[in-house]
Design a protein around this motif. Structure first.
Motif, PDB file in Angstrom:
ATOM      1  N   SER A 572     -16.923  -6.503  20.746  1.00 22.61           N
ATOM      2  CA  SER A 572     -16.161  -7.606  20.139  1.00 22.61           C
ATOM      3  C   SER A 572     -15.865  -7.306  18.859  1.00 22.61           C
ATOM      4  O   SER A 572     -16.462  -7.079  18.135  1.00 22.61           O
ATOM      5  CB  SER A 572     -16.953  -8.959  20.253  1.00 22.61           C
ATOM      6  OG  SER A 572     -16.350  -9.867  19.626  1.00 22.61           O
ATOM      7  N   GLY A 573     -14.281  -7.617  18.531  1.00 20.94           N
ATOM      8  CA  GLY A 573     -13.872  -7.330  17.265  1.00 20.94           C
ATOM      9  C   GLY A 573     -14.332  -7.918  16.061  1.00 20.94           C
ATOM     10  O   GLY A 573     -14.873  -7.513  15.218  1.00 20.94           O
ATOM     11  N   TYR A 574     -14.541  -9.268  16.339  1.00 23.67           N
ATOM     12  CA  TYR A 574     -15.251 -10.047  15.325  1.00 23.67           C
ATOM     13  C   TYR A 574     -16.767  -9.713  15.045  1.00 23.67           C
ATOM     14  O   TYR A 574     -17.272 -10.012  14.061  1.00 23.67           O
ATOM     15  CB  TYR A 574     -14.853 -11.471  15.684  1.00 23.67           C
ATOM     16  CG  TYR A 574     -16.074 -12.200  16.359  1.00 23.67           C
ATOM     17  CD1 TYR A 574     -17.400 -12.840  15.773  1.00 23.67           C
ATOM     18  CD2 TYR A 574     -16.084 -12.256  17.589  1.00 23.67           C
ATOM     19  CE1 TYR A 574     -18.453 -13.364  16.599  1.00 23.67           C
ATOM     20  CE2 TYR A 574     -17.375 -12.996  18.546  1.00 23.67           C
ATOM     21  CZ  TYR A 574     -18.532 -13.396  17.718  1.00 23.67           C
ATOM     22  OH  TYR A 574     -19.354 -13.737  18.624  1.00 23.67           O
ATOM     23  N   GLU A 575     -17.463  -9.396  15.929  1.00 23.69           N
ATOM     24  CA  GLU A 575     -18.878  -8.911  15.839  1.00 23.69           C
ATOM     25  C   GLU A 575     -18.867  -7.645  15.108  1.00 23.69           C
ATOM     26  O   GLU A 575     -19.859  -7.574  14.164  1.00 23.69           O
ATOM     27  CB  GLU A 575     -19.667  -8.525  17.149  1.00 23.69           C
ATOM     28  CG  GLU A 575     -20.101  -9.971  17.827  1.00 23.69           C
ATOM     29  CD  GLU A 575     -21.227  -9.523  19.081  1.00 23.69           C
ATOM     30  OE1 GLU A 575     -22.083 -10.154  19.332  1.00 23.69           O
ATOM     31  OE2 GLU A 575     -20.913  -8.380  19.699  1.00 23.69           O
ATOM     32  N   VAL A 576     -17.881  -6.881  15.036  1.00 22.91           N
ATOM     33  CA  VAL A 576     -18.065  -5.560  14.355  1.00 22.91           C
ATOM     34  C   VAL A 576     -17.803  -5.917  12.963  1.00 22.91           C
ATOM     35  O   VAL A 576     -18.028  -5.324  12.152  1.00 22.91           O
ATOM     36  CB  VAL A 576     -17.117  -4.573  15.139  1.00 22.91           C
ATOM     37  CG1 VAL A 576     -16.974  -3.286  13.874  1.00 22.91           C
ATOM     38  CG2 VAL A 576     -17.520  -3.764  16.191  1.00 22.91           C
ATOM     39  N   ALA A 577     -16.630  -7.002  12.786  1.00 21.12           N
ATOM     40  CA  ALA A 577     -16.258  -7.345  11.362  1.00 21.12           C
ATOM     41  C   ALA A 577     -17.422  -8.081  10.706  1.00 21.12           C
ATOM     42  O   ALA A 577     -17.940  -7.614   9.708  1.00 21.12           O
ATOM     43  CB  ALA A 577     -15.138  -8.244  11.570  1.00 21.12           C
ATOM     44  N   LEU A 578     -18.400  -8.779  11.517  1.00 24.17           N
ATOM     45  CA  LEU A 578     -19.459  -9.636  11.033  1.00 24.17           C
ATOM     46  C   LEU A 578     -20.454  -8.629  10.672  1.00 24.17           C
ATOM     47  O   LEU A 578     -21.207  -8.786   9.691  1.00 24.17           O
ATOM     48  CB  LEU A 578     -19.971 -10.532  12.010  1.00 24.17           C
ATOM     49  CG  LEU A 578     -21.140 -11.236  11.622  1.00 24.17           C
ATOM     50  CD1 LEU A 578     -20.902 -12.230  10.482  1.00 24.17           C
ATOM     51  CD2 LEU A 578     -21.542 -12.334  12.513  1.00 24.17           C
ATOM     52  N   LEU A 579     -20.607  -7.555  11.489  1.00 19.22           N
ATOM     53  CA  LEU A 579     -21.754  -6.305  11.069  1.00 19.22           C
ATOM     54  C   LEU A 579     -21.273  -5.791   9.785  1.00 19.22           C
ATOM     55  O   LEU A 579     -22.547  -5.558   8.986  1.00 19.22           O
ATOM     56  CB  LEU A 579     -21.882  -5.589  12.435  1.00 19.22           C
ATOM     57  CG  LEU A 579     -22.831  -4.077  12.393  1.00 19.22           C
ATOM     58  CD1 LEU A 579     -22.942  -4.047  13.624  1.00 19.22           C
ATOM     59  CD2 LEU A 579     -22.381  -3.159  11.512  1.00 19.22           C
ATOM     60  N   LEU A 580     -20.096  -5.344   9.667  1.00 19.55           N
ATOM     61  CA  LEU A 580     -19.936  -4.696   8.465  1.00 19.55           C
ATOM     62  C   LEU A 580     -19.809  -5.465   7.166  1.00 19.55           C
ATOM     63  O   LEU A 580     -20.085  -5.234   6.300  1.00 19.55           O
ATOM     64  CB  LEU A 580     -18.222  -4.161   8.523  1.00 19.55           C
ATOM     65  CG  LEU A 580     -18.204  -3.083   9.871  1.00 19.55           C
ATOM     66  CD1 LEU A 580     -16.576  -2.546   9.764  1.00 19.55           C
ATOM     67  CD2 LEU A 580     -19.095  -1.879   9.471  1.00 19.55           C
ATOM     68  N   LEU A 581     -19.375  -6.884   7.441  1.00 20.53           N
ATOM     69  CA  LEU A 581     -19.748  -7.799   6.398  1.00 20.53           C
ATOM     70  C   LEU A 581     -21.165  -8.105   5.829  1.00 20.53           C
ATOM     71  O   LEU A 581     -21.354  -8.012   4.750  1.00 20.53           O
ATOM     72  CB  LEU A 581     -18.999  -9.276   7.005  1.00 20.53           C
ATOM     73  CG  LEU A 581     -19.249 -10.431   5.904  1.00 20.53           C
ATOM     74  CD1 LEU A 581     -18.421 -10.422   4.778  1.00 20.53           C
ATOM     75  CD2 LEU A 581     -19.108 -11.882   6.424  1.00 20.53           C
ATOM     76  N   LEU A 582     -22.033  -7.847   6.819  1.00 15.05           N
ATOM     77  CA  LEU A 582     -23.516  -8.151   6.663  1.00 15.05           C
ATOM     78  C   LEU A 582     -23.985  -6.759   5.907  1.00 15.05           C
ATOM     79  O   LEU A 582     -24.976  -6.736   5.078  1.00 15.05           O
ATOM     80  CB  LEU A 582     -24.359  -8.439   7.870  1.00 15.05           C
ATOM     81  CG  LEU A 582     -23.958  -9.898   8.380  1.00 15.05           C
ATOM     82  CD1 LEU A 582     -24.941  -9.861   9.506  1.00 15.05           C
ATOM     83  CD2 LEU A 582     -24.453 -10.742   7.559  1.00 15.05           C
ATOM     84  N   LEU A 583     -23.334  -5.608   6.117  1.00 12.98           N
ATOM     85  CA  LEU A 583     -23.541  -4.508   5.502  1.00 12.98           C
ATOM     86  C   LEU A 583     -23.162  -4.713   3.967  1.00 12.98           C
ATOM     87  O   LEU A 583     -23.845  -4.175   2.881  1.00 12.98           O
ATOM     88  CB  LEU A 583     -22.882  -3.265   5.936  1.00 12.98           C
ATOM     89  CG  LEU A 583     -23.819  -2.414   6.992  1.00 12.98           C
ATOM     90  CD1 LEU A 583     -22.692  -1.216   7.905  1.00 12.98           C
ATOM     91  CD2 LEU A 583     -24.947  -1.810   6.699  1.00 12.98           C
ATOM     92  N   GLY A 584     -22.050  -5.220   3.592  1.00 12.68           N
ATOM     93  CA  GLY A 584     -21.620  -5.698   2.403  1.00 12.68           C
ATOM     94  C   GLY A 584     -22.492  -6.729   1.745  1.00 12.68           C
ATOM     95  O   GLY A 584     -22.597  -6.652   0.375  1.00 12.68           O
ATOM     96  N   ALA A 585     -23.055  -7.600   2.547  1.00 11.65           N
ATOM     97  CA  ALA A 585     -23.916  -8.601   2.011  1.00 11.65           C
ATOM     98  C   ALA A 585     -25.193  -7.852   1.511  1.00 11.65           C
ATOM     99  O   ALA A 585     -25.872  -8.397   0.316  1.00 11.65           O
ATOM    100  CB  ALA A 585     -24.513  -9.724   3.071  1.00 11.65           C
TER     101      ALA A 585
END
Length: 775
Positions: A572-585
């Protein structure tokens, strides 16, 4: 007198001539019949093995199709001057192991053509001269067959040189004798009824006037498995002189959970083996009138998605009893969480505003975050089953229906599937920026507002839509929980075979009254059918499906961590985006250390604007780095492919960016845990002193000496780990996260280490960066 005798002799000679001719004709006919039988004997089908066993709608439809074919009358369709009678050809197609040749025999012997012979030829070994003949003196099978039935088995394997002539035979009923290159081929008409057997529709005959019968595979006829097993076991036991076998319900459920790639042939073999396995000895068998076929005597091979699973509900019956009881999660939610949650929110608003003086703030940041992160690998999205946000959403939904009776709106699934995840992503971006710029971790009332905003979203969606629309599509915390739940060692699944064979109500999904041992429920709150789950993202482990199922189809499996990510997972595209966002978190939580590491000081964070820009860039930094790393990996793969074309074939297809990005998930989880371990191990143990400080701020208690004495005793119980221990555990978490990410990337990528070296390097680079910032 002599003339009279001569006349009598001539009369006797003339009268004997017809009798001699009849004898010769009968003799020639017998010789022809004998020769015909000798020619057809190797291909002759003498009987039907069995009928269509079962009572499912698929079996009923198959019997109906067979009856329609057998009732078809022959058609008059030749224009050569002499009327020829011919039946409509039939194509029987389906997967291997479905006994399609038996169905062809069933069609023949059930029709008015049963007096004529039926032969079956294997198209893979069929030769033109065998079927059509070499000449008038050497007729082929069609000539010998006459108006009988010709079964062309495995017609998809027909040789290319035979395809045009066989296709002409199917379309027009005509064929040519002799070799295809002969000067004077003879065209003949065949009244034979042609039945074709194939594993799929033969494209060349799609436009021909034929009748098609599709034989359903056994995996969609799970309701017929019990009848099939009883039939096969009865035949085998009768042939061996054995006592009758009875199928155990648990064995039936195991068979119905298996897909049977070999269909009926595999099932028949399995039943025969099970009957033999169930025989203890000849004497014991002779004394018994009935022997039970248990689950152990069937060797149904598990599919790759079901391997290495242990059903906790079978291994621990007490756990099953607890999950079926009202305690989980109803009494916990409405007996504890419903009243405890507003106390926490009230303390956040009106209590002391720092973590060292507000037990609710301490509980939220020092207890909840470390515990929920520790729980993801073990129990997945379990928190969502007792989440206070949706408890108040459900309360608001029930109250609104009392005040305004109506039918709640269905979910806008198409819109939610397309945009819901990105709205969730945007919500998480705002929460992270709010947390960083306004210091939510140490500001109680702002943390209270965060909880109220999320609760308000759940309440509004619950008033507008049925069930938990907010939980599945829009909740930021739910999105994070669903992402980390993919790594869980526990999964809730249902056996597809039992659901498709025994269930026709779908109470676990839609809700309904009590049925059998199933309880009355309102259905799955997030609209997920347990037999259709490919990962844990949309399962909150509320056990509604377990309570509703009357067939014991639902299983709570212990499995290898994250196994779905390389077996049945869908990206899922949004899931990968959320995963990378949480890495940024993770980087954002250590922004002062990061800016100091990169620029020598953290002066840019002194102004709000500079702080906001730095926080935004930090959140997006892992996305840019990971995407650039994947572009490098793709370029190197293309370069390697130019040097060795066979390398790609040997190592399998390259995985895309979305698939491989999930390899960072273990590192993300354990890096987040490493960050929160500091508060968890240094501040969580201070909950009782902080609780005293909170209560001491209340005017009524602060003036009560007896209450202060009790609180003073409570304050003596505190715990705080040594900084070296905290640093050690943080380091272990980071190293373990890096190792698991490397292994998971290899499992997902299925490529040599050299092909995935850029991503492995990124994993190690992020680990070193986290080590510098956290440890």
């Amino acid at each position: 007198m002599a003339e009279a005798n001569l006349s009598a002799d001539n009369t006797r000679d003339r009268s004997s001539q017809p009798l001699t001719g009849q004898i010769e004709a009968v003799s020639a006919q017998l010789a022809y019949e004998k020769e015909c039988q000798q020619a057809l004997r190797p291909y002759l089908v003498t009987r039907v093995k069995r009928g269509v066993v079962g009572s499912s709608r698929y079996a009923s439809r198959l019997r109906q199709d067979i009856r329609e074919v057998t009732r078809n009358e022959p058609n008059s369709e030749w224009d050569n001057g002499s009327e020829q009678i011919r039946r409509q050809p039939v194509l029987i197609f389906g997967e291997p192991g479905l006994n399609k040749d038996n169905l062809a025999a069933l069609i023949h012997f059930g029709s008015s053509n049963k007096a004529n012979p039926i032969i079956q030829v294997n198209c893979e070994k069929l030769r033109s001269q065998d079927l059509f003949g070499r000449s008038t003196d050497h007729p082929g099978l069609l000539e010998w067959l006459g108006a009988g039935t010709l079964v062309l088995n495995n017609i998809q394997d027909l040789g290319s040189e035979l395809k045009p002539t066989v296709l002409e035979l199917i379309k027009t009923g005509t064929y040519q004798t002799g070799h295809q290159n002969s000067e004077n081929p003879q065209t003949k008409h065949s009244p034979a009824w042609i039945l074709m057997i194939s594993e799929k529709v033969w494209p060349e005959v799609s436009n021909c006037p034929i009748k098609k019968i599709k034989v359903p595979p056994l995996r969609v006829r799970k309701a017929d498995i019990e009848a099939q097993v009883n039939y096969f076991s009865q035949l085998f036991c009768r042939a061996r002189g054995l006592c009758k076998r009875r199928l155990e319900p648990a064995a039936l459920r195991r068979l119905q959970s298996y897909d049977f790639p070999g269909n009926l042939t595999e099932l028949e073999t399995m039943v025969k083996r099970a009957v033999l396995q169930s025989m203890a000895n000849e004497e014991e068998t002779a004394k018994q009138s009935t022997t039970v076929l248990t689950e152990e005597v069937f060797w149904a091979t598990e599919s790759p998605q079901r391997r290495f699973r242990f059903n906790l509900l079978k291994g621990y019956p007490q756990l099953r009893q607890f999950l079926l009881s009202p305690w989980w999660p109803t009494r916990i939610n409405y007996g504890f969480t419903l009243w405890f949650y507003p106390i926490v929110v009230a303390v956040l608003f009106w209590g002391p505003q720092t973590r060292d003086g507000n037990f609710a703030l301490n509980f939220f940041w020092a207890w909840w975050w470390p515990l929920v992160l520790l729980g993801f690998p073990f129990v997945g999205r379990l928190w969502c089953a007792v989440c206070p946000f949706m408890i108040y959403g459900e309360v608001a939904q029930k109250l609104s229906l009392i005040v305004w009776p109506r039918k709640l709106q269905g979910w806008p699934r198409a819109w939610a599937e397309r945009w819901g995840g990105w709205i969730l992503y945007g919500g998480f971006v705002l929460i992270l920026l709010w947390e960083e710029l306004w210091n939510l971790e140490n500001t109680a009332y702002l943390s209270g507002w965060l909880l109220l905003i999320i609760t308000a979203g759940a309440v509004v969606c619950s008033v507008l839509f049925e069930r938990r629309f907010w939980c599945r599509y829009l909740c930021p915390i739910g999105g994070m929980n669903g992402l980390f739940a993919k790594l869980s060692m526990v999964e809730l699944r249902a056996q597809q075979g039992i659901c498709s064979a025994a269930c026709n109500t779908y109470h676990c999904y839609k809700g309904g009254p009590a049925e059998g041992e199933g309880q009355k429920t309102a259905g799955c709150p997030v609209y997920s059918h347990p037999a259709q789950l490919s990962d844990n993202r949309n399962c909150v482990l509320c056990m509604t499906c377990l309570k509703a199922c009357p067939h014991q189809s639902v299983a709570l499996n212990l499995r290898p961590p994250g196994v779905a990510l390389w077996t049945s997972h869908t990206t899922s595209g949004y899931e990968v985006a959320l995963l990378l966002l949480l890495l940024g978190a993770v980087l954002l939580h250590r922004l002062p250390q990061l800016t100091t590491l990169l620029f020598g000081d953290a002066a840019m964070l002194s102004s709000f604007g500079g702080h906001a820009i730095a926080a935004t860039v930090t959140l997006l930094l892992p996305s840019v780095l990971v995407w650039g790393c994947d572009r490098l990996r793709t370029s190197l793969s293309q370069l390697f492919s130019k040097f060795s074309a066979q390398q790609v074939h040997r190592t399998g297809p390259n995985r895309g960016f979305l698939e491989l990005a999930y390899g960072y998930l273990p590192l993300l989880l354990l890096a987040s845990l490493a960050h929160y371990l500091l508060m968890g191990l240094s501040e969580a143990g201070q909950i009782l002193p902080v609780f005293k400080a909170t209560l001491s701020a209340i005017p009524g208690i602060s003036n009560n000496t007896h209450a202060l004495a009790i609180l003073g005793n409570l304050a003596d119980f505190s715990f705080q780990a040594h900084p070296a221990v905290i640093a050690f555990l943080q380091g272990v978490a980071l190293l373990l996260g890096a190792l698991l990410s490397l292994v998971l990337t290899q499992k997902i990528g299925r490529q040599p280490w050299s092909r995935l070296l850029p991503q492995h390097g990124m994993v190690l680079g992020l680990t070193l960066l986290f080590w510098q910032l956290i440890v």
